[in-house]
Design a protein around this motif. Structure first.
Motif, PDB file in Angstrom:
ATOM      1  N   GLU A  32       3.241   6.388   2.995  1.00  0.00           N
ATOM      2  CA  GLU A  32       3.052   7.299   4.123  1.00  0.00           C
ATOM      3  C   GLU A  32       1.665   7.134   4.740  1.00  0.00           C
ATOM      4  O   GLU A  32       1.482   7.266   5.951  1.00  0.00           O
ATOM      5  N   GLN A  33       0.685   6.799   3.900  1.00  0.00           N
ATOM      6  CA  GLN A  33      -0.684   6.635   4.384  1.00  0.00           C
ATOM      7  C   GLN A  33      -0.931   5.246   4.976  1.00  0.00           C
ATOM      8  O   GLN A  33      -1.675   5.098   5.951  1.00  0.00           O
ATOM      9  N   ARG A  34      -0.299   4.214   4.410  1.00  0.00           N
ATOM     10  CA  ARG A  34      -0.737   2.851   4.688  1.00  0.00           C
ATOM     11  C   ARG A  34       0.280   1.966   5.398  1.00  0.00           C
ATOM     12  O   ARG A  34      -0.091   0.966   6.005  1.00  0.00           O
ATOM     13  N   PHE A  35       1.580   2.285   5.325  1.00  0.00           N
ATOM     14  CA  PHE A  35       2.563   1.343   5.866  1.00  0.00           C
ATOM     15  C   PHE A  35       2.573   1.383   7.393  1.00  0.00           C
ATOM     16  O   PHE A  35       2.605   2.450   8.003  1.00  0.00           O
ATOM     17  N   ALA A  36       2.565   0.205   7.993  1.00  0.00           N
ATOM     18  CA  ALA A  36       2.642   0.067   9.444  1.00  0.00           C
ATOM     19  C   ALA A  36       3.918  -0.675   9.802  1.00  0.00           C
ATOM     20  O   ALA A  36       4.327  -1.612   9.103  1.00  0.00           O
ATOM     21  N   LYS A  37       4.549  -0.276  10.904  1.00  0.00           N
ATOM     22  CA  LYS A  37       5.853  -0.832  11.253  1.00  0.00           C
ATOM     23  C   LYS A  37       5.814  -2.319  11.578  1.00  0.00           C
ATOM     24  O   LYS A  37       6.832  -2.993  11.501  1.00  0.00           O
ATOM     25  N   ASN A  38       4.653  -2.840  11.957  1.00  0.00           N
ATOM     26  CA  ASN A  38       4.569  -4.269  12.259  1.00  0.00           C
ATOM     27  C   ASN A  38       4.245  -5.110  11.023  1.00  0.00           C
ATOM     28  O   ASN A  38       3.905  -6.284  11.119  1.00  0.00           O
ATOM     29  N   THR A  39       4.357  -4.491   9.851  1.00  0.00           N
ATOM     30  CA  THR A  39       4.038  -5.149   8.588  1.00  0.00           C
ATOM     31  C   THR A  39       5.312  -5.354   7.771  1.00  0.00           C
ATOM     32  O   THR A  39       6.181  -4.491   7.734  1.00  0.00           O
ATOM     33  N   LEU A  40       5.403  -6.504   7.105  1.00  0.00           N
ATOM     34  CA  LEU A  40       6.521  -6.753   6.198  1.00  0.00           C
ATOM     35  C   LEU A  40       6.183  -6.163   4.830  1.00  0.00           C
ATOM     36  O   LEU A  40       5.046  -6.272   4.363  1.00  0.00           O
ATOM     37  N   LEU A  41       7.172  -5.560   4.187  1.00  0.00           N
ATOM     38  CA  LEU A  41       6.929  -4.844   2.927  1.00  0.00           C
ATOM     39  C   LEU A  41       7.597  -5.555   1.754  1.00  0.00           C
ATOM     40  O   LEU A  41       8.768  -5.945   1.839  1.00  0.00           O
TER      41      LEU A  41
END
Length: 419
Positions: A69-78
């Motif tokens: 919730e703090q760090r994930f960005a939508k333009n990032t692959l997880l």
């Protein structure tokens, strides 16, 4: 530009042995402890050690959810890093990841493929095997496990994640068939798929089939699946290197893992290398004062400054209390952190042991460079001290692995380069 990746792991060694695949493909890759000083690396990889291995299912799920919730960005692959032996709370953490990504409007369909063939871990019929044997028949499982067996689909179901199984025959029919089954599973309302794999070629097919769907999916696996995904993510493959100041100071080796292969590797080092051996018993670590532990560390510090390699271990005892692992690791850090600061580098087996020691010395991460062997990454520490470091998961490697690690850092310090 290469795509950015965010890797979430439950311990330090896992974060490192997953992210190293990207570093070896020429993508800047760093491991950070518990989210401290986490930064975005455009076109790069950040792997975060959430330190949730020893937590309850509820606590581990919350730790992952809070970080995302703090760090994930939508333009990032997880990439959700899984322990290859399913230790800790990987199912609860995966369930929390699915839930948070749905809440954030991110890619919430999980592609789970935990095989790591280079270390003997495979997946057949949705179940984890170790060197061809069921996970539940292994020494590590007998000592430390969360689930009744290695059936991934069933264990995920109990955690609230409904997955479809993609079996080995489908994987080996090619990427188009795998992609078709993934899309069909999405259409049927599954939360994800569990993919069989016995070889790196199997994992490459899975990556080829699912990487194009990255805007809809996240990946859950070990250092195995990370290899083909890293290759597909790199526009200009090639490794990295880091210059070091040459030094003759000794290397500090710390053995905190109780796994048999690490203990065998320790014995080889003690039998074949001219090292100062400093054992710490669990009873001593639990009862000794800070002053007493730091006094023992002073002997180690002086030996390292004189150019002698030092091996410090938490002595194995009968019927160890695994719940006290964190306490023992933190007490060992009291004894060793000042010695680490003057050393020529660190070799550590056991993720919790390594993370606590480095954090105590003002180190918050590792810039990854290469591997000594599969699953045994090399890097340079980030923070108050820049030291060569090798981390090894307790269950990885052979009886010669720790000796090779010691030799690698000594050679790098003489050459003045990590590469």
């Amino acid at each position: 530009m290469n795509p950015s990746w965010f890797i979430v792991a439950d311990d330090l060694t896992g974060a490192a042995d997953c992210a190293i695949a990207f570093a070896k493909s020429g993508i800047p890759s760093s491991v950070l402890f518990e989210g401290n000083e986490a930064v975005d690396i455009p076109g790069g990889v950040v792997a975060v050690d959430v330190a949730s291995r020893a937590l309850s299912a509820e606590q581990a799920a919350k730790a992952h959810a809070d970080l995302l919730e703090q760090r994930f960005a939508k333009n990032t692959l997880l990439y959700k890093k899984l322990d290859s032996l399913m230790r800790g709370q990987p199912m609860a953490e995966t369930a929390a990841t699915v839930a948070v990504l749905r809440k954030l409007g991110g890619p919430s369909f999980v592609i789970m493929a935990p095989a790591f063939p280079a270390t003997g871990r495979t997946t057949v019929n949705g179940c984890v095997l170790v060197n061809g044997e069921p996970l539940e028949a292994t020494e590590v499982w007998a000592r430390d496990h969360t689930y009744p067996d290695g059936n991934l689909v069933e264990n995920l179901r109990h955690a609230g994640v409904n997955t479809n199984s993609i079996t080995l025959d489908v994987v080996r029919s090619g990427a188009e068939q795998v992609m078709a089954q993934v899309k069909a599973s999405m259409d049927k309302g599954y939360d994800g798929v569990v993919c069989d794999a016995e070889t790196l070629e199997d994992l490459a097919i899975i990556a080829q089939a699912t990487y194009p769907l990255a805007e809809q999916v996240f990946f859950a696996g070990t250092g195995g699946l990370a290899v083909p995904l890293a290759r597909m993510s790199s526009a200009s493959p090639g490794g990295v290197s880091i210059l070091l100041p040459t030094t003759t100071r000794g290397v500090l080796m710390v053995v905190g893992s109780l796994v048999k292969v690490s203990r065998q590797a320790l014995r080889v080092v003690l039998d074949t290398k001219p090292v100062l051996h400093v054992p710490f018993t669990p009873a001593e670590l639990a009862s000794a004062s800070d002053d007493a532990l730091e006094a023992r560390g002073k002997e180690i510090r002086e030996a390292l400054l004189a150019g002698q390699n030092v091996v410090a271990e938490i002595v194995e005892v009968d019927d160890p209390d695994l719940s006290r692992g964190g306490i023992l690791a933190s007490r060992l850090a009291v004894a060793l952190h000042k010695a680490l600061e003057v050393s020529g580098g660190l070799v550590a087996t056991g993720g919790e042991t390594a993370a606590m020691l480095m954090a105590r010395a003002g180190i918050h991460g590792i810039q990854l460079v290469t591997e000594v062997e599969s699953g045994v990454p090399v890097g340079l520490t980030l923070g108050q001290h820049a030291l060569p470091v090798i981390t090894k998961a307790g269950s990885f490697g052979s009886e010669r692995t720790l000796s090779r690690c010691l030799e690698y850092i000594r050679a790098a310090n003489q050459k003045g380069e990590l590469a």
